[in-house]
Design an enzyme around this catalytic site. Structure first.
Site, PDB file in Angstrom:
ATOM      1  N   CYS A 162      23.972  36.292  36.203  1.00  0.00           N
ATOM      2  CA  CYS A 162      23.777  35.247  37.631  1.00  0.00           C
ATOM      3  C   CYS A 162      23.876  34.481  38.491  1.00  0.00           C
ATOM      4  CB  CYS A 162      21.972  35.260  37.439  1.00  0.00           C
ATOM      5  SG  CYS A 162      21.540  35.375  38.749  1.00  0.00           S
ATOM      6  N   SER A 221      22.071  32.135  39.134  1.00  0.00           N
ATOM      7  CA  SER A 221      21.677  31.218  38.383  1.00  0.00           C
ATOM      8  C   SER A 221      22.085  30.309  37.431  1.00  0.00           C
ATOM      9  CB  SER A 221      20.290  31.301  38.184  1.00  0.00           C
ATOM     10  OG  SER A 221      19.629  32.091  39.319  1.00  0.00           O
ATOM     11  N   HIS A 264      24.282  28.388  38.319  1.00  0.00           N
ATOM     12  CA  HIS A 264      24.372  27.048  39.161  1.00  0.00           C
ATOM     13  C   HIS A 264      24.160  25.904  37.693  1.00  0.00           C
ATOM     14  CE1 HIS A 264      22.922  28.437  42.974  1.00  0.00           C
ATOM     15  NE2 HIS A 264      21.760  29.578  42.753  1.00  0.00           N
ATOM     16  N   HIS A 269      19.066  35.060  31.696  1.00  0.00           N
ATOM     17  CA  HIS A 269      17.873  35.618  32.087  1.00  0.00           C
ATOM     18  C   HIS A 269      17.622  36.910  32.678  1.00  0.00           C
ATOM     19  CE1 HIS A 269      19.782  33.011  35.823  1.00  0.00           C
ATOM     20  NE2 HIS A 269      19.187  34.308  36.088  1.00  0.00           N
ATOM     21  N   CYS A 312      16.277  40.326  36.850  1.00  0.00           N
ATOM     22  CA  CYS A 312      16.129  39.073  37.664  1.00  0.00           C
ATOM     23  C   CYS A 312      16.833  39.577  38.969  1.00  0.00           C
ATOM     24  CB  CYS A 312      16.909  37.510  37.323  1.00  0.00           C
ATOM     25  SG  CYS A 312      17.371  36.830  38.493  1.00  0.00           S
TER      26      CYS A 312
END
Ligand code: APR
Ligand code: ZN
Length: 369
Positions: free
Chosen positions: A40, A42, A45, A61, A168
């Site tokens: 993902c 995220s 990031h 996640h 997610c």
């Protein structure tokens, strides 16, 4: 036990595939054989340093797997159950959990958000040194110990590689439409950003019966995916003026709902500016730390525009995940088209490179055991 994991050590560096040690599940925890994990934005990031994080850390996640063992006091899952991992391992006791908003759980904010378990410690280690687990999930490892409330039981006949995405992107996107904004049938919906989260938002809008679903991206291949999922209009914001195009599409000043699924200040402002009077813009994408946006508060009051945020699609994982899996199994939700490729964990850095190029829908890691 030993596990194979992709380990984050410092921002800007590739993840390294390493052997780590995983302790057994403590009270209220579950050992999961992780079958598949999506990658993902995220996670990216953290890899690129836009979000700070402790290290060493196992990211990931968005996973699914099979319960192998449970700790004392666990009642909602048993060995052999198929589960989708949730990155919101809510406490069941705080104000928000009791109010039916576990996605805002106060304990998660002070524990899993800091990459530790709900008791503040870690189960992963290497040569006796603790290794952190991102969002207490750490699905970039082939085995994971997670809090019980992070292991959401689903039906046994759902393919775990596909439904890993429910953990997610899909919960976030569909939930933003169904739970956060509660899009009404026939409304016009703009979705800015067509990665895993934005495409799931488009699916949510289609399921909700939106009259128009307008997809915006800078990458034509992602816009093609959006159209295949039911977007009625696509706009490439590199070459087209989105705000100028909207009246011709909706027949009014803008859209009823706009969802930003990238995490950039400029596209959040675009989503807000795209609203017709009375419209609602939902910030779904998550921005780099410290970024700010500018909006015109006069227009906000005068035109009654709403700007709101959505975390994890305002989901209640045990309520929403099984429903979303049913949508997929009943051919109401084309999850397969969110998947670009399946990969081995050793190819994870290449998958991040593809995400940076904006080329990809989801890459799914299939773990070896
Ligand atoms: N304008 C329009 N589209 C853009 C722009 C831009 N300026 N910049 C990037 N995009 C598109 C990309 O082409 C890609 O299709 O946004 C999409 C982002 O997709 P992913 O990188 O796959 O991100 P995703 O995993 O969907 O997450 C999106 O939601 O949960 C958050 O942290 C996550 O902030 C991230 C966001
Ligand atoms: Zn995610």
């Amino acid at each position: 036990m030993d596990v194979t994991a992709a380990v984050f050590r410092e921002p800007g560096q590739p993840l390294t595939i390493e052997t780590l040690q995983l302790a057994g599940p403590g009270p209220g925890e579950v050992l999961v054989k992780v079958v598949a994990s999506g990658i993902c934005h995220s996670d990216l990031h953290v890899v690129n340093g836009e979000w700070s994080s402790p290290a060493p850390l196992v990211l990931g996640h968005e996973g699914a797997g099979i319960v192998d063992a449970v700790g004392d006091g666990v009642t909602t899952v048993s060995p052999g159950d198929h589960v989708v991992l949730s990155w919101m391992p809510y406490c069941r006791r705080c104000h928000y959990c009791l109010a039916g908003r576990p996605n805002l759980c106060a304990l998660v904010e002070s524990t899993a958000y800091n990459s530790v378990m709900l008791d503040g410690t870690t189960r992963l280690s290497q040569d006796g040194e603790p290794v952190y687990s991102y969002l207490a999930t750490a699905s970039f490892a082939n085995w994971a110990v997670v809090p019980e409330t992070a292991a959401i039981r689903i039906r046994d006949d759902a393919p775990l590689d596909k439904v890993s995405l429910v953990g997610c992107a899909v919960a976030t996107g569909i939930g933003a439409v169904a739970n956060t904004a509660r899009v009404r049938m026939g409304s016009s919906v703009l979705v800015v950003g067509c990665g895993g989260v934005g495409l799931s938002t488009i699916s949510g809008a289609v399921i909700a019966g939106a009259g128009q679903v307008i997809a915006v991206d800078i990458n034509d291949s992602n816009l093609e995916r959006a159209r295949a999922l039911g977007a009625t209009h696509t706009l490439n914001s590199r070459t087209e003026d989105v705000l100028a195009a909207l009246p011709g599409i909706t027949g009014s000043a803008g859209v009823d709902y706009a969802f930003e699924a990238i995490g950039l200040p400029t596209t959040i402002e675009l989503a807000y500016d795209a609203l017709a009077p009375g419209g609602t813009a939902v910030v779904v994408g998550q921005v780099a730390e410290g970024k700010k946006i500018t909006i015109d508060p006069f227009v906000m009051s005068d035109r009654e525009k709403t700007l709101t945020g959505s975390n994890y699609g305002s989901c209640r994982p045990p309520v929403d995940f099984p429903k979303i899996v049913d949508l997929y199994m009943n051919d109401r939700l084309p999850l397969d088209s969110l998947i670009e490729r399946t990969i081995d964990i050793g190819e994870i850095n290449k998958a991040f490179d593809a995400m940076v190029r904006g080329e990809t829908a989801r890459s799914i890691i299939i773990h070896q055991h």
